[in-house]
Design a protein around this motif. Structure first.
Motif, PDB file in Angstrom:
ATOM      1  N   TYR A   1       5.210  -4.603  -3.343  1.00  0.00           N
ATOM      2  CA  TYR A   1       4.538  -5.629  -2.539  1.00  0.00           C
ATOM      3  C   TYR A   1       3.080  -5.757  -2.957  1.00  0.00           C
ATOM      4  O   TYR A   1       2.351  -4.769  -3.026  1.00  0.00           O
ATOM      5  CB  TYR A   1       4.631  -5.250  -1.057  1.00  0.00           C
ATOM      6  CG  TYR A   1       4.161  -6.336  -0.131  1.00  0.00           C
ATOM      7  CD1 TYR A   1       5.023  -7.331   0.279  1.00  0.00           C
ATOM      8  CD2 TYR A   1       2.851  -6.374   0.324  1.00  0.00           C
ATOM      9  CE1 TYR A   1       4.602  -8.346   1.127  1.00  0.00           C
ATOM     10  CE2 TYR A   1       2.420  -7.371   1.173  1.00  0.00           C
ATOM     11  CZ  TYR A   1       3.299  -8.350   1.568  1.00  0.00           C
ATOM     12  OH  TYR A   1       2.862  -9.352   2.403  1.00  0.00           O
TER      13      TYR A   1
ATOM     14  N   ARG B   1      -0.539  -8.630  -2.835  1.00  0.00           N
ATOM     15  CA  ARG B   1      -1.158  -9.732  -2.080  1.00  0.00           C
ATOM     16  C   ARG B   1      -0.745 -11.102  -2.596  1.00  0.00           C
ATOM     17  O   ARG B   1      -0.613 -12.040  -1.825  1.00  0.00           O
ATOM     18  CB  ARG B   1      -2.682  -9.622  -2.115  1.00  0.00           C
ATOM     19  CG  ARG B   1      -3.206  -8.575  -1.150  1.00  0.00           C
ATOM     20  CD  ARG B   1      -4.686  -8.538  -1.169  1.00  0.00           C
ATOM     21  NE  ARG B   1      -5.072  -7.591  -2.224  1.00  0.00           N
ATOM     22  CZ  ARG B   1      -6.239  -7.040  -2.337  1.00  0.00           C
ATOM     23  NH1 ARG B   1      -7.194  -7.359  -1.500  1.00  0.00           N
ATOM     24  NH2 ARG B   1      -6.498  -6.185  -3.282  1.00  0.00           N
TER      25      ARG B   1
ATOM     26  N   THR C   1       4.147 -13.910  -2.630  1.00  0.00           N
ATOM     27  CA  THR C   1       4.155 -13.126  -1.395  1.00  0.00           C
ATOM     28  C   THR C   1       4.493 -13.983  -0.180  1.00  0.00           C
ATOM     29  O   THR C   1       5.253 -13.549   0.693  1.00  0.00           O
ATOM     30  CB  THR C   1       2.801 -12.416  -1.211  1.00  0.00           C
ATOM     31  OG1 THR C   1       2.613 -11.526  -2.327  1.00  0.00           O
ATOM     32  CG2 THR C   1       2.767 -11.605   0.059  1.00  0.00           C
ATOM     33  N   HIS C   2       3.995 -15.211  -0.139  1.00  0.00           N
ATOM     34  CA  HIS C   2       4.250 -16.046   1.038  1.00  0.00           C
ATOM     35  C   HIS C   2       5.714 -16.495   1.145  1.00  0.00           C
ATOM     36  O   HIS C   2       6.120 -17.001   2.186  1.00  0.00           O
ATOM     37  CB  HIS C   2       3.293 -17.249   1.079  1.00  0.00           C
ATOM     38  CG  HIS C   2       3.569 -18.284   0.032  1.00  0.00           C
ATOM     39  ND1 HIS C   2       3.092 -18.175  -1.253  1.00  0.00           N
ATOM     40  CD2 HIS C   2       4.280 -19.425   0.088  1.00  0.00           C
ATOM     41  CE1 HIS C   2       3.504 -19.217  -1.948  1.00  0.00           C
ATOM     42  NE2 HIS C   2       4.221 -19.994  -1.165  1.00  0.00           N
TER      43      HIS C   2
ATOM     44  N   VAL D   1      -3.540  -1.602   3.728  1.00  0.00           N
ATOM     45  CA  VAL D   1      -4.009  -2.549   4.742  1.00  0.00           C
ATOM     46  C   VAL D   1      -3.100  -3.780   4.791  1.00  0.00           C
ATOM     47  O   VAL D   1      -2.851  -4.324   5.866  1.00  0.00           O
ATOM     48  CB  VAL D   1      -5.474  -2.977   4.460  1.00  0.00           C
ATOM     49  CG1 VAL D   1      -5.961  -3.986   5.468  1.00  0.00           C
ATOM     50  CG2 VAL D   1      -6.378  -1.771   4.416  1.00  0.00           C
ATOM     51  N   TYR D   2      -2.584  -4.212   3.657  1.00  0.00           N
ATOM     52  CA  TYR D   2      -1.673  -5.366   3.664  1.00  0.00           C
ATOM     53  C   TYR D   2      -0.204  -4.958   3.520  1.00  0.00           C
ATOM     54  O   TYR D   2       0.675  -5.747   3.819  1.00  0.00           O
ATOM     55  CB  TYR D   2      -2.066  -6.415   2.613  1.00  0.00           C
ATOM     56  CG  TYR D   2      -2.124  -5.923   1.189  1.00  0.00           C
ATOM     57  CD1 TYR D   2      -1.021  -5.969   0.371  1.00  0.00           C
ATOM     58  CD2 TYR D   2      -3.313  -5.435   0.657  1.00  0.00           C
ATOM     59  CE1 TYR D   2      -1.070  -5.520  -0.935  1.00  0.00           C
ATOM     60  CE2 TYR D   2      -3.368  -4.989  -0.650  1.00  0.00           C
ATOM     61  CZ  TYR D   2      -2.247  -5.037  -1.436  1.00  0.00           C
ATOM     62  OH  TYR D   2      -2.302  -4.595  -2.724  1.00  0.00           O
TER      63      TYR D   2
ATOM     64  N   PRO E   1       1.437  -3.934   7.444  1.00  0.00           N
ATOM     65  CA  PRO E   1       1.974  -5.028   8.265  1.00  0.00           C
ATOM     66  C   PRO E   1       3.327  -5.549   7.752  1.00  0.00           C
ATOM     67  O   PRO E   1       4.196  -5.907   8.550  1.00  0.00           O
ATOM     68  CB  PRO E   1       0.898  -6.108   8.184  1.00  0.00           C
ATOM     69  CG  PRO E   1      -0.354  -5.371   7.856  1.00  0.00           C
ATOM     70  CD  PRO E   1       0.083  -4.215   6.994  1.00  0.00           C
TER      71      PRO E   1
END
Length: 140
Positions: free
Chosen positions: A9, A11, A34-35, A70-71, A74
């Motif tokens: 994974y 950003r 990613t989106h 941090v990303y 989630p």
């Protein structure tokens, strides 16, 4: 027996690799923006039997989590909410990008091809998965 799916994974992009149904060999699957990962996973899980998912978890040399969590955290939390029936394992992903880059060199990929970050991400996911499966076999 179902497949194991590996996720690298990031950003911008997510590298994906998948095992064969016997969970012996890791194969590069795809790299997606990613989106779009949730749409990709929904479609993939609908069409393939997946026994577990492995996500690359970035650790520092002292075994503490790196800033990238941090990303990633989630994403892990949302994955567990959306797919509670699929076990999610975290695998140390230190050096996978460097190993992927070296794999490309060893495989004869030209310099221009090695700049393809999507290829690096998919190869990294493959390395994460193959390493995970080998560790899993050694524990048995």
């Amino acid at each position: 027996m179902g497949r194991i799916l590996a996720i690298d994974y990031g950003r911008k992009r997510v590298g994906l690799a998948v095992s064969d149904p016997q969970q012996i060999i890791a194969n590069k699957l795809a790299t997606v923006a990613t989106h779009t990962i949730w749409d990709f996973l929904q479609t993939y899980f609908k069409n393939e039997k997946v026994d577990e998912v492995v996500i690359g978890y970035p650790l520092q040399m002292n075994n503490t989590a790196s800033e990238a969590v941090v990303y990633i955290n989630p994403f892990i939390k949302k994955f567990k909410q959306k797919y509670p029936e699929i076990p999610l394992e975290m695998a140390d992903e230190r050096f996978t990008s460097k190993l992927a880059f070296q794999t490309m060199i060893d495989g004869g990929v030209k310099k221009a091809g090695r700049r393809n970050k999507a290829m690096v991400d998919a190869i990294s996911a493959t390395i994460i998965l193959q390493s995970y499966m080998e560790q899993k076999r050694n524990r048995m």
